[in-house]
Design an enzyme around this catalytic site. Sequence first.
Site, PDB file in Angstrom:
ATOM      1  N   VAL A  67      13.385  -4.295   6.341  1.00 16.27           N
ATOM      2  CA  VAL A  67      14.161  -4.530   7.562  1.00 16.27           C
ATOM      3  C   VAL A  67      13.192  -4.648   8.738  1.00 16.27           C
ATOM      4  CG1 VAL A  67      15.771  -3.478   9.204  1.00 16.27           C
ATOM      5  CG2 VAL A  67      16.236  -3.342   6.753  1.00 16.27           C
ATOM      6  N   ALA A 112       9.572  -2.066  11.780  1.00 15.64           N
ATOM      7  CA  ALA A 112      10.095  -2.467  10.471  1.00 15.64           C
ATOM      8  C   ALA A 112      10.072  -1.266   9.534  1.00 15.64           C
ATOM      9  CB  ALA A 112       9.239  -3.582   9.877  1.00 15.64           C
ATOM     10  N   LYS A 113      10.713  -1.374   8.426  1.00 14.68           N
ATOM     11  CA  LYS A 113      10.587  -0.374   7.364  1.00 14.68           C
ATOM     12  C   LYS A 113      11.017  -1.043   6.076  1.00 14.68           C
ATOM     13  CE  LYS A 113       9.394   4.012   7.091  1.00 14.68           C
ATOM     14  NZ  LYS A 113       8.508   4.748   7.991  1.00 14.68           N
ATOM     15  N   GLY A 114      10.555  -0.489   4.958  1.00 15.90           N
ATOM     16  CA  GLY A 114      10.974  -1.042   3.672  1.00 15.90           C
ATOM     17  C   GLY A 114      11.015   0.056   2.650  1.00 15.90           C
TER      18      GLY A 114
END
Length: 423
Positions: A67, A112-114
């Site tokens: 994201v 962001a992050k994932g």
Amino acid sequence: MPAAPALEAKTALPLQSAHGQLAEAIDFLGYPEGQHAMLRTSRREMTVSVPLRRDNGEIELLTGHRVQHNISRGPAKGGIRFHPGVDLDEVRALAMWMTWKCALIDVPYGGAKGGVAIDPTGYSKDELERLTRRFTSEIMPILGPEKDIPAPDIGTDEQTMAWIMDTFSVNHGHTIPAVVTGKPISIGGSHGRASATSRGVVHCALEAAAERSLRPETCTAAVQGFGKVGAGAATFLAEAGVSVEYVSDQYGALYADGGLDLAALSRHVAATGSVVGFDGADPVSQADLLEADVDILVPAAVEGVITEANAAAVRAKIVVEGANGPTTIPADRILADQGTLVVPDILANAGGVLVSYFEWVQGNQAYWWTKEEVEEKLRVRMISAYREVSDFSRKYGIGLRSAATALAVQRVAEAHRLRGLYP
Ligand code: NAD
């Protein structure tokens, strides 16, 4: 290693916390609903299936997300998490916090992050390599040094980053170190990166202690989580003279009157995989740790551990959020009412992304800085970020978390305003 307990149940909804914190900042800043909606909503979200060939030949289908919450101030930046609790809402919350964190310490990144929903402890190294490479290739269209730059988080490490960097580089036909941060130093990682988050946590803890007129040598501390952030935070607190009496990991918690021998504990953890069973301390419960009568509490494990149910029992004078989102919104109000000074996650654990930024700058320039240079830049920037937030909080009579979020949101909104709305 002790038998793994069922990994913690989700005690809180991080997206609810993230949305609540933003709503409060929007209220304070007086922004209209359209602007609030833009700041609340992810810019891009990618959900992918990740088929993994297990060592026994069977195929397991996993789900991953990346994201990008905001990219107005620069490329998206944020970690990759391998944990069974990963879901899209959690990743959205973590991505939003990255946006505020990057704005707060004023690095030219969005957030962001994932993550992949998996318990990595149940997989071999070969399986984790295949998983990482497949996940990387699935999200590759949105990655890149000028687009989105992953880093380690829970369940991932510098080896994971090396695999991501290699997969991305091989597919582009040349080596691209700046596509990830938190890499091994021998392939372009930065000196001081591995310890940066913990050092930043401790710079904040010491600033907060000074604000409360506490000298480190007279302080006691409890640290929840003995991973990349918690173990370092405990060690650097002890180096500063603080007596670290409690630590824990997901398997159990420990207490030692007069302070733990952290070097011996680290050796025990290296040998057994857990703090449990360490000779020089007594076993206690996670609740004992969170409710301990100490000066400084550092939650450095997972989100949602200080809740409405236990906040009133927290006796620490200062809570420094090493983890992302460890305190729920109702708990935050309870802590504020009882006068606990809470240094919020987006400030307290920003040291990692700050040195990630230094790593990215070094990668882009094909140059390196010494450990001393990196640590000094980190110290200066963390302390000045702490003081900016603290001054803002005093000026407007609001808590550190509200001040940090409002300052960060203001900076992102300023980027929106200056860039204008296309078309
Ligand atoms: P890690 O996987 O290295 O360590 C996590 C630790 O928490 C382990 O010791 C684990 O056993 C423990 N743990 C897990 N569940 C627990 C529970 N219910 N109770 C007590 N202990 C528990 O992860 P990390 O990188 O140290 O990350 C910890 C937190 O810090 C996360 O919230 C992460 O998002 C945040 N964070 C990490 C970094 C970084 O640079 N690594 C940067 C910013 C924020």
